[in-house]
Design a protein around this motif. Structure first.
Motif, short mmCIF file in Angstrom:
data_model
loop_
_atom_site.label_atom_id
_atom_site.label_comp_id
_atom_site.label_asym_id
_atom_site.label_seq_id
_atom_site.Cartn_x
_atom_site.Cartn_y
_atom_site.Cartn_z
N MET A 254 8.14 0.73 -4.41
CA MET A 254 6.78 0.94 -4.92
C MET A 254 6.79 1.39 -6.38
N ALA A 255 7.94 1.35 -7.02
CA ALA A 255 8.08 1.94 -8.36
C ALA A 255 7.06 1.43 -9.35
N HIS A 256 6.89 0.12 -9.44
CA HIS A 256 5.97 -0.44 -10.44
C HIS A 256 4.53 -0.44 -9.94
N LEU A 257 4.36 -0.43 -8.64
CA LEU A 257 3.01 -0.43 -8.08
C LEU A 257 2.36 0.94 -8.18
N ASP A 258 3.11 1.98 -7.88
CA ASP A 258 2.58 3.34 -7.92
C ASP A 258 3.74 4.29 -8.26
N PRO A 259 4.14 4.36 -9.53
CA PRO A 259 5.32 5.16 -9.89
C PRO A 259 5.16 6.64 -9.58
N ARG A 260 3.94 7.15 -9.67
CA ARG A 260 3.73 8.57 -9.39
C ARG A 260 4.05 8.89 -7.93
N ARG A 261 3.60 8.01 -7.04
CA ARG A 261 3.87 8.22 -5.61
C ARG A 261 5.36 7.97 -5.32
N ALA B 266 0.86 -1.19 0.00
CA ALA B 266 0.00 0.00 0.00
C ALA B 266 0.89 1.24 0.00
N PRO B 267 1.29 1.71 -1.16
CA PRO B 267 2.22 2.85 -1.22
C PRO B 267 1.74 4.08 -0.47
N ALA B 268 0.43 4.30 -0.40
CA ALA B 268 -0.07 5.48 0.30
C ALA B 268 0.29 5.43 1.78
N ARG B 269 0.18 4.24 2.38
CA ARG B 269 0.56 4.10 3.79
C ARG B 269 2.06 4.33 3.96
#
Length: 1004
Positions: free
Chosen positions: A933-940, A904-907
């Motif tokens: 978290m690069a491939h899961l959520d690159p923007r974050r 959970a990149p946001a956490r």
């Protein structure tokens, strides 16, 4: 509803475990519920991971029929194995699916899912399938249409396979593009399914993977993401002129044009190369590095677009930059398989870089093409007589002379840079120039002739460069160039040389001409009055000790004099350099180490360095080692505070233990017995003596300081011996009367023995009486066994006592073991046991946090939802750690930040903002989390890296992020690369993106 299936327990052969589905579901969940663009409430998104077929049937019926209303937009997503039967019908596999019984153990797309869709009251339904053969949902079609109704997107055609994600933490290319599109795809209004499909299709086309499929039946438009054009653009992440970009990045302005015109870009690759080269040529703070960066650029760019690079070389004016570019270009092309391109022949003959080009080609050719390399160098023989008066031609001739010397004499080969003179180049030189003395004379004569032809205005600078390069190998010849009339060239002639090269030349010619060597050092030293950092000069001088003759005392005195002058101008870095080299020199020049240690005013830093130096010096010069240890003892005695004084005396004991047992015991006996420092000192001393003089172990034991508890110091000695000789320590353990002391000693025996004999270590661990120490020992043995004997490791782990003091050890070992097992059933069984023990842990927040995180990290691969629950518990425990242990609380939260990144990149980002930025390891952990978290959520991930405090490290981390994304999202990687400041890092990052683009683009 998001369905991801990675495990297939009933058919692991026909349906091998997948890496991607867990990350796929997590990535899509984050995108659909993203507050900035998402249209789905988090409570309205159901994620199902690794569920049996019957449960999925029931959940789907409730989703499409029981809970759906007319105004709903329903989205069904599946990631996992897709199979087609003999009739070409698509089956989506579940946890209990079997390839031999697809009809009864899987989800039949037409008979099950489409039947439910037909009965659903919802007017807008989108189905997304990321699996092999997913295009078989209704034939292999790709329809261009929009409208309200029913839409299907699939990652591949009916007869196409889809690649599983190779990393355990990243989504598949299709799902990554889908999630990115929800956030980034352009739209005049809200984002429709058709606009999203076009974005995905373009993104995947550039990545060279299967073409996605699309089908629509209906009218109007189905909206999947919000585009609020009225909202203010978010603040850009990178510094620079604000400009709204899809990834929230701002591209740094183009540097001023170079002094020559770049050829136009013909395609995306040449455009990337053009941007990369501009960045490479714009290093205002590191002008000396520009040629080196240009060499690296053309070394990698030439094989990507040979023609464009050749056009650049044609336009480039003659100079240092072009020489480096030619060298890199030729070497890069020579490394490719096949014959050399015909146009390189012109470069080989072109002056003044022909000699450099031939050598570069020979360097790039592999050993399997040694004949061609030999022919190239052989053709250079004809040029020796005709070298003109150009410094670049002299440079090529000098390089050839150094290659000749290194090829025929291993002593010279050890002195040159192995990258500049690799084995294949030396081998080809040896063959092309078999008569060393003859060609040596010819090359030296050629250099003399060429120097006389150099115009007077540049002759001194050319002579200085040639002499400095030759000095370490040929000091006598070098003096001809450095002092043509027995007087050193003017100071200005050396402006192009580095302080390191000048110091090396001075050290090399010192025996031949001490006065000139001294003057050359002064020329280098005067650089510190300008732009050169004194520490650069200090480091250059200290390195010369390592290359010097141990008997050359006059050179040593000269270097020491210069070091003593410079160190007074230096900051803390200079003292660190002195200490580092003092330690390094202690095994070859201990008397120099002794002098260097005297320069540092920090006694504690000096004592720490002397410990290691004495152990090295004792093998060369015992008296020098004794003087250093005595100096350290005097420093320690003068420290006023008892704790700091005893800590320093521990170092003194270690120093004496290398050569004088009696002095080591004397210092230890003089320490305050009320502290534990004597035990610490004796344990260190026992390890040193066990390694260096095992015959003195009995004397060490006999000379232990008197104490009321006879086992107190003996236990420390046995533990120290265990590190050096576990078998000898095992013989001494029975002499300990206290069971706790015996247990503590046996733990050290197990630690030392486990890496080489884990089975024997496990047997010893089981015999330990005290449960706490038995748990520690079994943990070490089990971890070492896991790599080769997982069954024995599991047995050892389960034998760790269920004691409150060892439960955390047991849980961590079981989690580590589960991550190494291959059988899904065994993995789940071991993890279940670890989870059971979590509830039994005592009230120790630190232990609970670490144990829960360890179990969660293994679950993250198989069941992200369960991993998230464990991470949440671990975070709760970590936050409860008291303020007195703030460092350890930050450490636990930082480890959790990395763990959350894969689930959970946001956490993870939220945690990053809560950890104090002045915590010592903040930047390294934030970087690890961002990359995870690069491939899961690159923007974050981009946003995470911009929380790092050190700007230089942040730039390097962003470069690594772009390189990591370049294979799956070329456009995003390019945007990140373009946001970097101009210079080498940006240039090489853009090159990596270009390389990824070339490797994913099929040849025409």
């Amino acid at each position: 509803m998001l369905i991801g299936n990675a495990l297939y327990l009933r058919d692991p052969v026909g349906l091998p475990r997948l890496r991607g589905p867990g990350a796929d579901v997590a990535a899509l969940y984050e995108a659909l519920t993203d507050p900035a663009v998402g249209l789905f409430d988090p409570d309205g998104v159901e994620a199902l991971l690794d569920r049996p077929a019957q449960e999925l049937h029931e959940r789907l019926e409730r989703f499409f029929i029981e809970e759906a209303t007319r105004d709903d937009t329903l989205l069904l997503y599946y990631s996992g194995h897709g199979k087609i039967d003999l009739n070409g019908r698509l089956h989506l596999c579940a946890l209990d699916s079997q390839t031999s019984r697809l009809h009864s153990t899987s989800l039949r797309y037409a008979a099950d899912i489409e039947a439910l869709i037909d009965q659903s009251p919802a007017r807008s339904i989108v189905t997304v399938i990321d699996s092999c053969h997913s295009g078989a949902f209704r034939g292999d079609v790709a329809v261009t249409a929009t409208g309200r109704g029913r839409c299907v997107m699939a990652s591949a055609g009916a007869d196409q396979l889809v690649r599983d994600e190779v990393r355990p933490d990243g989504p598949s290319p299709f799902t990554a593009a889908f999630a990115d599109g929800l956030r980034l795809a352009e739209s005049s209004g809200h984002l429709t399914t058709q606009e999203l499909y076009h974005y995905i299709e373009r993104d995947l086309r550039s990545a060279g993977v299967s073409r996605p499929q699309f089908r629509f039946d209906g009218e109007g438009s189905i909206t999947l993401a919000r585009r609020d054009t009225a909202r203010a653009p978010e603040e850009p992440i990178a510094a620079g002129t604000p400009e709204l970009r899809p990834a929230g990045l701002v591209e740094t302005p183009e540097p001023a044009p170079a002094d020559f015109e770049f050829p136009a870009a013909r395609d995306q690759v040449s455009d990337l190369l053009r941007r990369s080269l501009r960045a490479a040529l714009d290093e205002p703070d590191e002008e000396d590095e520009v040629p080196a960066t240009a060499y690296l650029f053309f070394l990698r760019a030439g094989p990507l677009d040979e023609r464009w690079c050749a056009e650049v070389l044609t336009a480039m004016p003659r100079g240092e930059l072009k020489e480096a570019a030619v060298e890199g270009y030729v070497q890069g092309l020579a490394a490719l398989d096949g014959d050399l391109p015909p146009h390189l022949t012109a470069l080989f003959k072109e002056r003044p870089f022909g000699m450099t080009a031939r050598i570069a080609a020979a360097r790039g050719l592999g050993e399997d093409r040694s004949r061609l390399a030999t022919d190239l160098l052989g053709s250079a023989r004809e040029e020796i007589e005709h070298v003109g008066g150009d410094r670049f031609e002299l440079r090529g001739l000098t390089t050839l002379l150094i290659a000749l010397l290194s090829a025929h004499d291993p002593r010279f080969a050890a002195m040159v840079d192995p990258e500049a003179f690799p084995p294949q180049l030396l081998s080809a030189t040896r063959t092309a120039f078999p008569e060393r003395e003859r060609w040596y004379a010819n090359l030296v004569a050629g250099l003399r002739r060429a120097l006389r032809k150099v115009p007077a205005a540049s002759r001194a600078e050319t002579a200085a460069e040639t002499g400095v390069r030759l000095a370490p190998l040929l000091p006598t010849v070098a003096l001809e160039f450095l002092a043509p009339d027995d007087d050193l060239l003017p100071d200005g002639a050396f402006d192009g040389e580095t302080v390191h090269d000048l110091a090396a030349a001075a050290a090399a010619i010192h025996r031949k001409h001490p006065a000139l060597a001294y003057r050359l050092l002064k020329v280098a030293g005067r650089r510190t009055d300008g732009d050169t950092d004194p520490d650069d000069m200090l480091g250059a001088l200290l390195i010369q000790f390592e290359h010097s003759d141990p008997a050359d005392s006059k050179l040593h005195d000269l270097l020491l004099h210069e070091v003593e002058l410079l160190v007074t101008e230096s900051d803390g870095v200079g003292f660190w350099l002195v200490q580092h080299h003092a330690e390094t020199l202690s095994s070859t020049l201990p008397w120099i180490s002794e002098r260097l240690f005297q320069l540092d005013p920090d006694d504690s830093r000096t004592i720490s360095s002397i410990e290691e130096a004495c152990q090295r010096a004792a093998t060369v010069d015992v008296e020098a080692a004794r003087r250093m240890a005595s100096a350290a003892e005097r420093m320690a005695v003068s420290i006023p505070k008892r704790k700091a004084r005893n800590r320093a005396k521990v170092g003194v004991v270690r120093a004496y233990a290398a050569f004088s047992l009696s002095d080591a015991l004397r210092v230890a006996a003089g320490m305050h017995q009320g502290d534990n420092w004597i035990s610490v000192a004796l344990q260190y001393a026992a390890t040193i003596i066990g390694k260096r003089a095992p015959e003195q172990i009995d004397a060490l034991i006999a000379g232990l300081p008197a104490t009321e508890n006879p086992d107190r110091f003996l236990s420390s000695v046995v533990q120290g011996i265990a590190e050096a000789d576990p078998h000898r320590a095992l013989e001494l353990v029975p002499r300990l009367g206290d069971p706790v002391d015996r247990s503590a000693a046996l733990v050290e025996v197990v630690k030392a023995l486990a890496p080489s004999a884990p089975g024997a270590a496990a047997d010893i661990a089981r015999s330990i009486e005290d449960p706490y120490y038995r748990g520690q020992a079994l943990r070490k043995a089990a971890i070492c066994l896991a790599a080769t004997e997982p069954a024995a490791a599991e047995a050892a782990a389960r034998q760790i006592p269920d004691d409150p003091s060892t439960l955390d050890h047991k849980i961590i070992v079981l989690a580590s073991l589960a991550g190494r097992l291959k059988s899904p059933k065994r993995i789940l069984a071991v993890l279940s046991e670890a989870e059971r023990l979590l509830d039994m842990l005592p009230d120790d927040e630190m232990a609970k946090a670490e144990a829960a995180r360890s179990v969660g990290e293994v679950h993250a691969v198989f069941d992200p939802a369960k991993a998230a629950r464990l991470f949440a518990s671990a975070e709760r425990y970590a936050r409860a750690i008291e303020d007195d242990h703030e460092y350890y609380r930050s450490a636990q939260l930082a480890d959790l930040m990395i763990a959350w990144a894969a689930v959970a990149p946001a956490r993870s980002e939220d945690l990053a903002r809560r950890i104090p930025t002045d915590w010592t390891r903040f930047d390294s952990h934030v970087e690890d989390a961002g990359l995870a978290m690069a491939h899961l959520d690159p923007r974050r991930a981009e946003r995470m890296l911009h929380l790092m405090q050190d700007e230089g490290r942040r730039v390097q981390a962003s470069s690594r992020l772009a390189e990591k994304l370049s294979r799956t999202s070329t456009a995003r990687a390019e945007r990140i690369a373009m946001s970097l400041p101009h210079g080498r890092t940006k240039a090489l990052t853009l090159l990596t993106v270009a390389e990824a683009l070339c490797s994913s683009t099929p040849p025409p």
